[in-house]
Design a protein around this motif. Structure first.
Motif, PDB file in Angstrom:
ATOM      1  N   LEU A  19       0.811  -1.221   0.000  1.00  0.00           N
ATOM      2  CA  LEU A  19       0.000   0.000   0.000  1.00  0.00           C
ATOM      3  C   LEU A  19       0.846   1.273   0.000  1.00  0.00           C
ATOM      4  CD1 LEU A  19      -2.913  -0.872   2.430  1.00  0.00           C
ATOM      5  CD2 LEU A  19      -3.031  -0.528  -0.033  1.00  0.00           C
ATOM      6  N   GLU A  20       2.164   1.164   0.216  1.00  0.00           N
ATOM      7  CA  GLU A  20       2.999   2.356   0.284  1.00  0.00           C
ATOM      8  C   GLU A  20       2.908   3.183  -0.990  1.00  0.00           C
ATOM      9  OE1 GLU A  20       7.574   3.848   0.926  1.00  0.00           O
ATOM     10  OE2 GLU A  20       7.040   1.817   1.546  1.00  0.00           O
ATOM     11  N   SER A  21       2.940   2.547  -2.150  1.00  0.00           N
ATOM     12  CA  SER A  21       2.839   3.288  -3.413  1.00  0.00           C
ATOM     13  C   SER A  21       1.494   3.992  -3.527  1.00  0.00           C
ATOM     14  CB  SER A  21       3.025   2.342  -4.607  1.00  0.00           C
ATOM     15  OG  SER A  21       4.332   1.842  -4.627  1.00  0.00           O
ATOM     16  N   ALA A  22       0.432   3.318  -3.134  1.00  0.00           N
ATOM     17  CA  ALA A  22      -0.897   3.936  -3.198  1.00  0.00           C
ATOM     18  C   ALA A  22      -0.984   5.124  -2.236  1.00  0.00           C
ATOM     19  CB  ALA A  22      -1.972   2.906  -2.867  1.00  0.00           C
ATOM     20  N   MET A  23      -0.374   4.993  -1.057  1.00  0.00           N
ATOM     21  CA  MET A  23      -0.389   6.104  -0.096  1.00  0.00           C
ATOM     22  C   MET A  23       0.371   7.298  -0.668  1.00  0.00           C
ATOM     23  SD  MET A  23      -0.004   4.383   3.693  1.00  0.00           S
ATOM     24  CE  MET A  23       1.067   2.992   3.380  1.00  0.00           C
ATOM     25  N   ARG A  24       1.547   7.030  -1.272  1.00  0.00           N
ATOM     26  CA  ARG A  24       2.340   8.119  -1.858  1.00  0.00           C
ATOM     27  C   ARG A  24       1.565   8.809  -2.982  1.00  0.00           C
ATOM     28  NH1 ARG A  24       7.601   8.875  -1.053  1.00  0.00           N
ATOM     29  NH2 ARG A  24       8.641   7.542   0.443  1.00  0.00           N
ATOM     30  N   LEU A  25       0.923   8.020  -3.855  1.00  0.00           N
ATOM     31  CA  LEU A  25       0.149   8.613  -4.952  1.00  0.00           C
ATOM     32  C   LEU A  25      -1.015   9.446  -4.431  1.00  0.00           C
ATOM     33  CD1 LEU A  25       0.087   5.759  -7.605  1.00  0.00           C
ATOM     34  CD2 LEU A  25       1.209   7.980  -7.783  1.00  0.00           C
ATOM     35  N   THR A  26      -1.671   8.976  -3.393  1.00  0.00           N
ATOM     36  CA  THR A  26      -2.787   9.730  -2.816  1.00  0.00           C
ATOM     37  C   THR A  26      -2.296  11.047  -2.224  1.00  0.00           C
ATOM     38  OG1 THR A  26      -3.976   7.686  -2.358  1.00  0.00           O
ATOM     39  CG2 THR A  26      -4.657   9.630  -1.130  1.00  0.00           C
TER      40      THR A  26
END
Length: 170
Positions: free
Chosen positions: A36-43
């Motif tokens: 989920l780290e990539s999704a958190m960064r994109l958000t």
């Protein structure tokens, strides 16, 4: 701006919430946080981009852009020009059009253009002291305003009895 502390804070919050569900839930949360780290960064980047767009709208003719360098956002602030030229402003230098309604949103589009045109746009934006995005918004708004004025002039001419005919006669 470093996003790491914010991503870590979200990871800790997820771990705290999962701990209330027991060991299995906590273990599952730990396994999910890495993907989920990539999704958190994109958000987070999306939120920063939206904030920069809102600031740019209020700062015009200045602008704020968000760039990504080494996976971290960097803000580029372009201040409005200090001295206005003595000559009449071009349509691109005109202030941005008023927002439609109280809750006007911005939209993001992608389009392809030749490299030579992109270079000319970047040069023009630099000469105007604007970001490429702000320059394109103003150029588009000026072109639309010019088109609307031309259409209303054509209609006004027709209303006064001037008519245009096309075709051929024998």
């Amino acid at each position: 701006m470093e996003l790491g502390p914010y991503v870590d804070a979200l990871r800790r919050e997820l771990g705290t919430a999962a701990a209330a569900g027991g060991d299995e839930t906590r273990a599952l949360a730990e396994r999910l946080t890495a993907p989920l780290e990539s999704a958190m960064r994109l958000t987070l980047l999306d939120a920063l981009s939206t904030a920069a767009a809102e600031i740019t709208r209020d700062l015009a003719p200045g602008s704020v852009d968000v760039l990504l360098r080494n996976r971290e956002p960097v803000f580029v602030v372009t201040a409005p020009p200090a001295d206005e030229p003595a000559s009449a402003p071009s349509p691109v230098d005109a202030p941005p059009p008023p927002a439609d309604g109280e809750d006007a949103a911005t939209a993001r589009i992608n389009f392809r253009l030749p490299d030579s045109l992109k270079s000319r746009i970047e040069d023009a934006a630099g000469r105007a002291g604007l970001s490429v995005n702000a320059w394109l918004v103003r150029a588009t708004a000026a072109a639309l305003e010019s088109s609307i004025r031309a259409e209303s002039t054509d209609r006004a001419g027709s209303a006064r009895g001037h008519q245009r005919y096309s075709g051929w006669v024998r």
